[in-house]
Design a protein around this motif. Structure first.
Motif, PDB file in Angstrom:
ATOM      1  N   THR A 232      -2.260  -1.579   5.862  1.00 31.99           N
ATOM      2  CA  THR A 232      -2.771  -1.635   4.492  1.00 31.99           C
ATOM      3  C   THR A 232      -1.810  -1.043   3.467  1.00 31.99           C
ATOM      4  N   SER A 233      -0.841  -0.265   3.906  1.00 29.96           N
ATOM      5  CA  SER A 233       0.091   0.362   2.971  1.00 29.96           C
ATOM      6  C   SER A 233       1.330  -0.501   2.798  1.00 29.96           C
ATOM      7  N   LEU A 234       1.993  -0.345   1.652  1.00 31.66           N
ATOM      8  CA  LEU A 234       3.263  -1.010   1.417  1.00 31.66           C
ATOM      9  C   LEU A 234       4.408  -0.128   1.906  1.00 31.66           C
ATOM     10  N   PRO A 235       5.454  -0.716   2.466  1.00 35.47           N
ATOM     11  CA  PRO A 235       6.617   0.089   2.846  1.00 35.47           C
ATOM     12  C   PRO A 235       7.276   0.678   1.597  1.00 35.47           C
ATOM     13  N   ALA A 236       7.873   1.837   1.736  1.00 32.03           N
ATOM     14  CA  ALA A 236       8.616   2.442   0.632  1.00 32.03           C
ATOM     15  C   ALA A 236       9.994   1.770   0.514  1.00 32.03           C
ATOM     16  N   PRO A 237      10.512   1.692  -0.738  1.00 34.23           N
ATOM     17  CA  PRO A 237       9.906   2.148  -1.989  1.00 34.23           C
ATOM     18  C   PRO A 237       8.983   1.085  -2.580  1.00 34.23           C
ATOM     19  N   HIS A 238       7.996   1.533  -3.314  1.00 35.10           N
ATOM     20  CA  HIS A 238       7.117   0.594  -4.005  1.00 35.10           C
ATOM     21  C   HIS A 238       6.447   1.301  -5.172  1.00 35.10           C
ATOM     22  N   GLY A 239       6.007   0.510  -6.120  1.00 31.00           N
ATOM     23  CA  GLY A 239       5.218   1.033  -7.220  1.00 31.00           C
ATOM     24  C   GLY A 239       3.746   0.844  -6.925  1.00 31.00           C
ATOM     25  N   ARG A 240       2.949   0.711  -7.980  1.00 35.79           N
ATOM     26  CA  ARG A 240       1.515   0.511  -7.828  1.00 35.79           C
ATOM     27  C   ARG A 240       1.157  -0.944  -8.115  1.00 35.79           C
ATOM     28  N   ALA A 241      -0.009  -1.355  -7.629  1.00 42.64           N
ATOM     29  CA  ALA A 241      -0.504  -2.711  -7.846  1.00 42.64           C
ATOM     30  C   ALA A 241      -1.921  -2.615  -8.396  1.00 42.64           C
ATOM     31  N   TYR A 242      -2.243  -3.468  -9.379  1.00 42.99           N
ATOM     32  CA  TYR A 242      -3.519  -3.356 -10.078  1.00 42.99           C
ATOM     33  C   TYR A 242      -4.276  -4.685 -10.084  1.00 42.99           C
ATOM     34  N   ALA A 243      -5.563  -4.597  -9.885  1.00 41.53           N
ATOM     35  CA  ALA A 243      -6.432  -5.766 -10.006  1.00 41.53           C
ATOM     36  C   ALA A 243      -6.636  -6.071 -11.492  1.00 41.53           C
ATOM     37  N   ALA A 244      -7.288  -7.198 -11.762  1.00 42.90           N
ATOM     38  CA  ALA A 244      -7.498  -7.613 -13.144  1.00 42.90           C
ATOM     39  C   ALA A 244      -8.310  -6.596 -13.941  1.00 42.90           C
ATOM     40  N   ASP A 245      -9.188  -5.845 -13.274  1.00 40.90           N
ATOM     41  CA  ASP A 245     -10.005  -4.861 -13.983  1.00 40.90           C
ATOM     42  C   ASP A 245      -9.315  -3.503 -14.119  1.00 40.90           C
TER      43      ASP A 245
END
Length: 368
Positions: A232-245
């Motif tokens: 469920t996690s993203l490998p580093a490096p990564h930023g954040r991800a946001y849903a439409a709300d």
């Protein structure tokens, strides 16, 4: 490392959601809007400087739109990276949604070139008994129909609003409860590529993820690209991800996407992959021509790729992808010498009309 992003309204506390099937767009290609006026423009309009791709990218970040956007363009003149907004970087790993399909189609076509399967094979030959139901019959469907989205199979992602991870075979069974499209008609369906993932496994004895790693990722050195499976996690490096709300969906269970859209990758890796594919490094010339043949889908889709004709007449090939928290688009010239990938760190573009404008700004000569 994970970088903090600017505050967002209505952000929920960290959760690990499954991908909602009703939100799992893994998007169908949409042609760009016609930007021609049909008549002569005033001289002041005709001579106005065309915007750069970076200028169009900046318009993607606005109130109610993406928190951040980035693009990486590669061509004979070198490499150009542009970003706008905070919390996004060139090296980020992100979810690529339906861009996964281009990788899967490449592996299937490699197997066809090696005569380990034929595109005329029925689905039944490789997956006996699996595709039987109201939505379709594998005895009458070919692998070619799956690749070109002309199978008529219902899309499992549109068949239910359940938010539970599905195995590939469960996804197929869900899809088969829906009504099929007319035989031979083009209808974009994630079910087609879930089945192709199972075909790869049947033919090679390895998962589609392992086979794609062996055949594509490792040879091209795509070290930032992976198939997360249940991770469920993203490998580093990564930023954040946001849903439409505005809720944070960086942690996400991607299993429901499977071979139709689970890929995690980087801007640089996508540019390198599409340049190699269209440049003839992954498929024999005849097989690549077949991949780019859109006649079966009446011009809408080849095999894991689709063309877009820009206002200046230039045709670019590529794919887009959408999964909660990420929208991605890669486009390239037919010879792979010029490639552009852009992404936003939210699910949708606030103004979809900006996508064709961005592609035109990159691939059309200035002033046209």
């Amino acid at each position: 490392m994970v970088r903090p992003a600017r505050p967002r309204p209505r952000r929920s506390r960290a959760v690990v959601p499954a991908v909602s099937l009703s939100l799992l767009a893994l998007v169908s290609p949409v042609p760009p809007a016609d930007t021609s006026s049909g008549g002569s423009a005033p001289a002041s309009v005709r001579t106005a400087p065309a915007p750069s791709a970076g200028a169009v990218l900046a318009r993607l970040v606005s109130p109610g739109g993406a928190p951040a956007a980035a693009l990486l363009a590669v061509g004979p003149g070198g490499t150009r990276f542009v970003r706008t907004g905070s919390g996004i970087a060139r090296e980020d790993r992100f979810r690529a949604g339906s861009v996964t399909k281009t990788f899967i189609a490449t592996v299937v076509l490699q197997l066809a070139a090696e005569r380990r399967l034929s595109l005329s094979d029925t689905v039944e030959r490789h997956l006996p008994g699996l595709v039987r139901g109201t939505g379709g019959d594998g005895r009458a469907l070919t692998l070619r129909a799956l690749l070109t989205h002309t199978s008529g199979l219902p899309d499992f992602a549109a068949a239910t609003g359940a938010a539970v991870p599905l195995t590939p075979r469960q996804a197929v069974r869900v899809a088969l409860t829906g009504p099929p499209a007319a035989p031979g008609a083009y209808r974009y369906s994630n079910t087609d590529y879930v089945l192709l993932g199972l075909v790869i496994e049947s033919v090679t004895g390895r998962s589609y993820a392992a086979e794609t790693e062996r055949r594509v990722l490792a040879p091209l050195g795509l070290t930032g690209t992976s198939f997360p499976g249940s991770r469920t996690s993203l490998p580093a490096p990564h930023g954040r991800a946001y849903a439409a709300d505005g809720s944070d969906v960086t942690a996400l269970d991607p299993r429901v996407a499977g071979a139709s859209g689970e890929l995690v990758t980087t801007l640089a890796d996508l540019d390198r992959f599409f340049a190699a594919l269209l440049g003839g490094r992954l498929l024999p010339p005849g097989t690549l021509r077949e991949m780019l043949d859109t006649r079966a889908a009446r011009g809408s889709y080849g095999m894991g790729l689709f063309p877009v004709t820009l206002p200046c007449g230039t045709v670019v090939w590529g794919h887009n992808g959408r999964i909660p928290g990420s929208y991605v688009r890669t486009a390239a010239t037919a010879d792979g010498r010029r490639v552009l990938t852009f992404r936003v760190n939210t699910t949708d573009l606030a103004d979809p009309g900006l996508e064709p404008r961005l592609l035109a700004a990159e691939f059309c000569p200035r002033g046209r």
